[in-house]
Design a protein around this motif. Structure first.
Motif, PDB file in Angstrom:
ATOM      1  N   ILE A 165      52.899  -1.713  -3.532  1.00  0.00           N
ATOM      2  CA  ILE A 165      51.927  -2.582  -4.207  1.00  0.00           C
ATOM      3  C   ILE A 165      51.067  -1.754  -5.161  1.00  0.00           C
ATOM      4  CG2 ILE A 165      49.935  -4.128  -3.864  1.00  0.00           C
ATOM      5  CD1 ILE A 165      51.177  -4.833  -1.114  1.00  0.00           C
ATOM      6  N   CYS A 166      51.152  -2.114  -6.455  1.00  0.00           N
ATOM      7  CA  CYS A 166      50.360  -1.347  -7.404  1.00  0.00           C
ATOM      8  C   CYS A 166      49.164  -2.131  -7.942  1.00  0.00           C
ATOM      9  CB  CYS A 166      51.212  -0.815  -8.545  1.00  0.00           C
ATOM     10  SG  CYS A 166      52.296  -2.019  -9.265  1.00  0.00           S
ATOM     11  N   TYR A 167      49.180  -3.447  -7.727  1.00  0.00           N
ATOM     12  CA  TYR A 167      48.009  -4.213  -8.206  1.00  0.00           C
ATOM     13  C   TYR A 167      47.851  -5.499  -7.402  1.00  0.00           C
ATOM     14  CZ  TYR A 167      45.033  -7.210 -10.993  1.00  0.00           C
ATOM     15  OH  TYR A 167      44.036  -8.051 -11.373  1.00  0.00           O
ATOM     16  N   ILE A 168      46.612  -5.819  -7.050  1.00  0.00           N
ATOM     17  CA  ILE A 168      46.294  -7.163  -6.534  1.00  0.00           C
ATOM     18  C   ILE A 168      45.046  -7.644  -7.261  1.00  0.00           C
ATOM     19  CG2 ILE A 168      47.313  -6.930  -4.213  1.00  0.00           C
ATOM     20  CD1 ILE A 168      44.491  -6.427  -3.138  1.00  0.00           C
ATOM     21  N   ASN A 169      44.973  -8.938  -7.563  1.00  0.00           N
ATOM     22  CA  ASN A 169      43.755  -9.420  -8.234  1.00  0.00           C
ATOM     23  C   ASN A 169      42.735  -9.907  -7.198  1.00  0.00           C
ATOM     24  OD1 ASN A 169      44.758 -11.867  -7.463  1.00  0.00           O
ATOM     25  ND2 ASN A 169      44.658 -12.830  -9.477  1.00  0.00           N
ATOM     26  N   ASP A 170      41.568 -10.340  -7.670  1.00  0.00           N
ATOM     27  CA  ASP A 170      40.494 -10.745  -6.753  1.00  0.00           C
ATOM     28  C   ASP A 170      40.898 -11.932  -5.894  1.00  0.00           C
ATOM     29  OD1 ASP A 170      38.868  -8.765  -7.467  1.00  0.00           O
ATOM     30  OD2 ASP A 170      37.482  -9.977  -8.714  1.00  0.00           O
ATOM     31  N   ALA A 171      41.611 -12.915  -6.529  1.00  0.00           N
ATOM     32  CA  ALA A 171      41.993 -14.108  -5.780  1.00  0.00           C
ATOM     33  C   ALA A 171      42.920 -13.743  -4.613  1.00  0.00           C
ATOM     34  CB  ALA A 171      42.687 -15.106  -6.702  1.00  0.00           C
ATOM     35  N   TYR A 172      43.768 -12.703  -4.807  1.00  0.00           N
ATOM     36  CA  TYR A 172      44.656 -12.257  -3.726  1.00  0.00           C
ATOM     37  C   TYR A 172      43.804 -11.860  -2.517  1.00  0.00           C
ATOM     38  CZ  TYR A 172      48.124  -9.375  -1.238  1.00  0.00           C
ATOM     39  OH  TYR A 172      48.956  -8.844  -0.287  1.00  0.00           O
ATOM     40  N   GLY A 214      42.256 -12.691   2.496  1.00  0.00           N
ATOM     41  CA  GLY A 214      41.171 -12.094   3.296  1.00  0.00           C
ATOM     42  C   GLY A 214      41.415 -10.611   3.588  1.00  0.00           C
ATOM     43  N   VAL A 215      41.852  -9.859   2.574  1.00  0.00           N
ATOM     44  CA  VAL A 215      42.109  -8.421   2.801  1.00  0.00           C
ATOM     45  C   VAL A 215      41.316  -7.566   1.817  1.00  0.00           C
ATOM     46  CG1 VAL A 215      44.425  -8.640   3.776  1.00  0.00           C
ATOM     47  CG2 VAL A 215      44.126  -8.530   1.287  1.00  0.00           C
ATOM     48  N   LEU A 216      41.141  -6.313   2.204  1.00  0.00           N
ATOM     49  CA  LEU A 216      40.464  -5.372   1.300  1.00  0.00           C
ATOM     50  C   LEU A 216      41.521  -4.658   0.474  1.00  0.00           C
ATOM     51  CD1 LEU A 216      37.991  -3.805   3.865  1.00  0.00           C
ATOM     52  CD2 LEU A 216      37.426  -5.393   2.019  1.00  0.00           C
ATOM     53  N   ALA A 217      41.178  -4.360  -0.798  1.00  0.00           N
ATOM     54  CA  ALA A 217      42.155  -3.728  -1.696  1.00  0.00           C
ATOM     55  C   ALA A 217      42.670  -2.421  -1.100  1.00  0.00           C
ATOM     56  CB  ALA A 217      41.517  -3.500  -3.052  1.00  0.00           C
ATOM     57  N   ARG A 218      41.760  -1.627  -0.475  1.00  0.00           N
ATOM     58  CA  ARG A 218      42.198  -0.297  -0.011  1.00  0.00           C
ATOM     59  C   ARG A 218      43.193  -0.394   1.149  1.00  0.00           C
ATOM     60  NH1 ARG A 218      39.005   0.679   4.503  1.00  0.00           N
ATOM     61  NH2 ARG A 218      37.055  -0.474   4.440  1.00  0.00           N
ATOM     62  N   LYS A 233      52.281 -15.768   7.842  1.00  0.00           N
ATOM     63  CA  LYS A 233      52.015 -15.768   9.292  1.00  0.00           C
ATOM     64  C   LYS A 233      50.764 -14.975   9.656  1.00  0.00           C
ATOM     65  CE  LYS A 233      56.766 -16.422  10.710  1.00  0.00           C
ATOM     66  NZ  LYS A 233      57.785 -15.560  10.127  1.00  0.00           N
ATOM     67  N   SER A 234      50.546 -13.814   8.972  1.00  0.00           N
ATOM     68  CA  SER A 234      49.440 -12.955   9.381  1.00  0.00           C
ATOM     69  C   SER A 234      48.087 -13.660   9.304  1.00  0.00           C
ATOM     70  CB  SER A 234      49.432 -11.705   8.509  1.00  0.00           C
ATOM     71  OG  SER A 234      49.399 -12.098   7.155  1.00  0.00           O
ATOM     72  N   ILE A 235      47.971 -14.663   8.424  1.00  0.00           N
ATOM     73  CA  ILE A 235      46.677 -15.357   8.319  1.00  0.00           C
ATOM     74  C   ILE A 235      46.813 -16.861   8.591  1.00  0.00           C
ATOM     75  CG2 ILE A 235      45.447 -13.793   6.758  1.00  0.00           C
ATOM     76  CD1 ILE A 235      46.498 -15.779   4.540  1.00  0.00           C
ATOM     77  N   ASN A 236      48.015 -17.290   8.945  1.00  0.00           N
ATOM     78  CA  ASN A 236      48.288 -18.682   9.256  1.00  0.00           C
ATOM     79  C   ASN A 236      47.835 -19.630   8.135  1.00  0.00           C
ATOM     80  OD1 ASN A 236      49.376 -20.580  10.915  1.00  0.00           O
ATOM     81  ND2 ASN A 236      47.411 -21.047  11.924  1.00  0.00           N
ATOM     82  N   LYS A 237      48.240 -19.263   6.916  1.00  0.00           N
ATOM     83  CA  LYS A 237      47.879 -20.108   5.767  1.00  0.00           C
ATOM     84  C   LYS A 237      49.141 -20.455   4.987  1.00  0.00           C
ATOM     85  CE  LYS A 237      43.163 -19.184   4.338  1.00  0.00           C
ATOM     86  NZ  LYS A 237      42.325 -18.636   3.316  1.00  0.00           N
ATOM     87  N   HIS A 273      40.115 -13.135 -12.977  1.00  0.00           N
ATOM     88  CA  HIS A 273      39.424 -14.435 -13.044  1.00  0.00           C
ATOM     89  C   HIS A 273      40.339 -15.597 -12.703  1.00  0.00           C
ATOM     90  CE1 HIS A 273      35.735 -12.729 -14.562  1.00  0.00           C
ATOM     91  NE2 HIS A 273      36.499 -11.886 -15.237  1.00  0.00           N
ATOM     92  N   PHE A 274      41.612 -15.308 -12.409  1.00  0.00           N
ATOM     93  CA  PHE A 274      42.540 -16.381 -12.043  1.00  0.00           C
ATOM     94  C   PHE A 274      42.207 -16.919 -10.658  1.00  0.00           C
ATOM     95  CE2 PHE A 274      46.533 -15.330 -14.749  1.00  0.00           C
ATOM     96  CZ  PHE A 274      45.750 -15.378 -15.874  1.00  0.00           C
ATOM     97  N   ARG A 275      42.430 -18.235 -10.491  1.00  0.00           N
ATOM     98  CA  ARG A 275      42.267 -18.807  -9.143  1.00  0.00           C
ATOM     99  C   ARG A 275      43.484 -18.509  -8.294  1.00  0.00           C
ATOM    100  NH1 ARG A 275      39.857 -24.698  -9.884  1.00  0.00           N
ATOM    101  NH2 ARG A 275      40.830 -24.891  -7.872  1.00  0.00           N
ATOM    102  N   GLU A 276      44.617 -18.210  -8.958  1.00  0.00           N
ATOM    103  CA  GLU A 276      45.844 -17.896  -8.240  1.00  0.00           C
ATOM    104  C   GLU A 276      45.827 -16.432  -7.812  1.00  0.00           C
ATOM    105  OE1 GLU A 276      45.914 -19.408 -11.222  1.00  0.00           O
ATOM    106  OE2 GLU A 276      46.617 -21.393 -10.637  1.00  0.00           O
ATOM    107  N   GLY A 277      46.381 -16.159  -6.674  1.00  0.00           N
ATOM    108  CA  GLY A 277      46.511 -14.780  -6.232  1.00  0.00           C
ATOM    109  C   GLY A 277      47.656 -14.124  -6.975  1.00  0.00           C
ATOM    110  N   LEU A 278      47.503 -12.829  -7.271  1.00  0.00           N
ATOM    111  CA  LEU A 278      48.574 -12.114  -7.976  1.00  0.00           C
ATOM    112  C   LEU A 278      48.770 -10.757  -7.323  1.00  0.00           C
ATOM    113  CD1 LEU A 278      50.446 -11.676 -10.514  1.00  0.00           C
ATOM    114  CD2 LEU A 278      48.444 -10.705 -11.637  1.00  0.00           C
TER     115      LEU A 278
END
Ligand SMILES: Nc1ncnc2c1ncn2[C@@H]1O[C@H](COP(=O)(O)OP(=O)(O)OP(=O)(O)O)[C@@H](O)[C@H]1O
Length: 522
Positions: free
Chosen positions: A91-98, A103-107, A141-145, A77-82
């Motif tokens: 990588i063992c965990y990414i949250n929804d904001a990540y 713009g990536v899929l968890a898998r 760089k990969s998403i230019n953000k 529920h965090f607005r920050e990516g983790l």
């Protein structure tokens, strides 16, 4: 010791492996064991020095709560990516904001090595070095953000077991920041331009006589306030010039300067001109209504010229506006607030009009907070000559001519009474520049009334020596007259240079330069 302080200390102690008293170590506290009967535990630093005590009841409460809370779900529920990586950089965990920010899929990410996902992965460096890192602005760089990053290693005891990164998408903020910078650059530039304009305007205002310089000084002082100003003076003496100087020297200089000539607007239209109207306010009103001059001048200055000609009924409405700071727009229920500085000008004696019941006394006092009276040209001594030269330069440039003014023309100009003041002088010089076909403006090039010499009141200033000049060579006669003037001024001021300088209406720099040029100082 407060629990929050203790918990901070826990992370320190955890890294150093320092035990608490009663053989209870930090692992026990973080785990579900807290085997001690004591209600207070001492907290020691790595040297075994007691740092404080901890209320075990509180710790028990916290420990039980920690085990109950669904930590991983909360992170979604965090607005920050983790993102959390293990000790190998996997990588063992990414949250929804990540997922959303990048713009990536968890898998596609989870289970992969961080350096395969992001080449310059700083998180891997944090893992290697064991040192936290903060990056206020990092380009992915990969998403230019752009993201703002906080990365920390994860310890279990003294061993690094991974690292995590918390980040915020600041692309939008960065864009906004750039926009703000761009706009503040434009605004700064605009203010600089206005400052240059105000200096240029001051340079275009010609006059060195003490009575005129005093008005200029007062105009600049009053410009620093929002006080209403009444500028009085004869026709064409420069009332509008002074008003513009006030506006341009004030904090409102980059806001509108709106002029209303009260004598030029028919009585029936003056209200809608000043206050505007709403659509459909009356038959024949414009679609969409119309803004009045007061609204147009909002945040700036309104110049009410020829205020003595304002109809009585309008004077009452104007007074209400000045008192309330809001206008009654025709056809609108609610009044409109305006922030306008008012400067009025008149060439009529308002106290006289008050006696004749043509001007409201209360309005007069409202407008006349500061009164500036522009002196008539005939009372400004040698300003006539300075202005004549200024206008001659201006019109020579305009009509592509190269002319000088003859001594006799100067004398005619100095003798004339100038009922039309600076405007009349300006027009007379234009007239002469147009008619002059040779290199020198002679007396006969001036308008008839000036050529014939309508004598003005005897001049109490220092212009007398000029008229005694018999030399017909322009440069020589001016130089001679100038020296005479300087000597005369020094004589009249009993040798006081400051007084002589004031008498001549010269700046200190010009005065001393002229003393030197004329051999009056070594
Ligand atoms: N000191 C000055 N230096 C240069 N030009 C001036 C000066 N005073 C007035 N002028 C010029 O003379 C003309 C008349 O000046 P201005 O319009 O300010 O006078 P006014 O007193 O407001 O006139 P009116 O009584 O008709 O409203 C303008 O073209 C103005 O630029």
């Amino acid at each position: 010791m407060k629990v929050s302080d203790f918990l901070n200390r826990v992370s320190v102690l955890e890294k150093t492996g320092t035990a608490l008293t009663g053989d209870t170590n930090i692992q026990d506290i973080r785990g579900d064991l807290l085997d001690t009967d004591e209600s207070l535990l001492s907290v020691l630093d790595e040297n075994g020095v007691k740092q404080g005590e901890v209320d075990t009841i509180n710790i028990r409460y916290l420990v039980s709560k920690y085990s109950e809370l669904p930590a991983i779900e909360l992170l979604d529920h965090f607005r920050e990516g983790l993102v959390i990586i293990d000790e190998n950089g996997r990588i063992c965990y990414i949250n929804d904001a990540y997922k959303q920010i990048l713009g990536v899929l968890a898998r596609k990410v989870v289970g992969k090595f961080i350096f395969d996902i992001e080449g310059s992965a700083l998180l891997y460096e944090v893992l290697k070095s064991g040192k936290p890192m903060i990056q206020e602005k990092h380009l992915v760089k990969s998403i230019n953000k752009y993201v703002s990053l906080r990365m920390c290693p994860l310890y279990k005891g003294s061993k690094i077991i991974g690292a995590f990164s918390i980040f915020t998408d600041i692309t939008e903020i960065d864009n906004l920041n750039n926009e703000v910078k761009r706009y503040s650059g434009i605004v700064d530039e605009y203010h600089r331009e206005k400052e240059v304009e105000s200096e240029a305007l001051r340079a275009q205002i010609i006059g060195n006589s003490p009575n005129f310089l005093r008005i200029l000084d007062q105009a600049v002082i009053v410009a620093k306030t929002d006080a209403a100003v009444l500028v009085s003076g004869a026709n064409g003496s420069g009332k509008e010039v002074i008003t513009k100087l006030i506006h341009m020297s004030s904090a409102r200089r980059s806001k509108p300067f709106i002029t209303v000539n009260c004598s030029a607007i028919p009585e029936s239209l003056i209200e809608s001109e000043l206050f505007g109207y709403e659509e459909g306010a009356f038959t024949g009103s414009r679609k969409g209504g119309q803004m009045g001059k007061f609204e147009l001048a909002n945040k700036g200055t309104i110049f009410l010229d020829e205020i003595g000609d304002m109809p009585l009924q309008m004077q009452a409405k104007l007074l209400r506006v000045l008192e309330r700071g809001e206008i009654e727009k025709i056809g609108r229920q609610k009044n409109v607030e305006v922030d306008v500085r008012v400067i009025a000008a008149t060439n009529q004696p308002l106290p006289e009009l008050i006696k004749q019941k043509k001007f409201r006394e209360d309005l007069y006092y409202r407008l006349n907070v500061v009164n500036l009276t522009v002196p008539s040209l005939k009372d400004r001594g040698n300003d006539v000559i300075l202005l004549a030269n200024h206008f001659a330069d201006y019109f020579c440039e305009k009509y592509s001519k190269k002319l000088s003014i003859s001594d006799e023309a100067y004398r005619a100009l100095a003798r004339y009474s100038w009922p039309g003041n600076v405007r009349e002088l300006q027009n007379s010089i234009e007239h002469a520049v147009i008619l002059c076909s040779g290199p020198i403006i002679m007396r006969e090039h001036l308008p008839g009334r000036i050529m014939e010499g309508e004598i003005s009141e005897p001049d109490v200033s220092l212009s007398a020596p000029i008229t005694q000049c018999e030399d017909v060579d322009y440069a020589r006669s001016i130089a001679k007259a100038e020296k005479q003037l300087m000597l005369e001024a020094l004589k009249r001021s009993s040798g006081s240079r400051t007084k002589a300088m004031e008498l001549l209406g010269l700046s200190r720099r010009t005065f001393y330069r002229k003393l030197k040029e004329n051999g009056l100082v070594p």
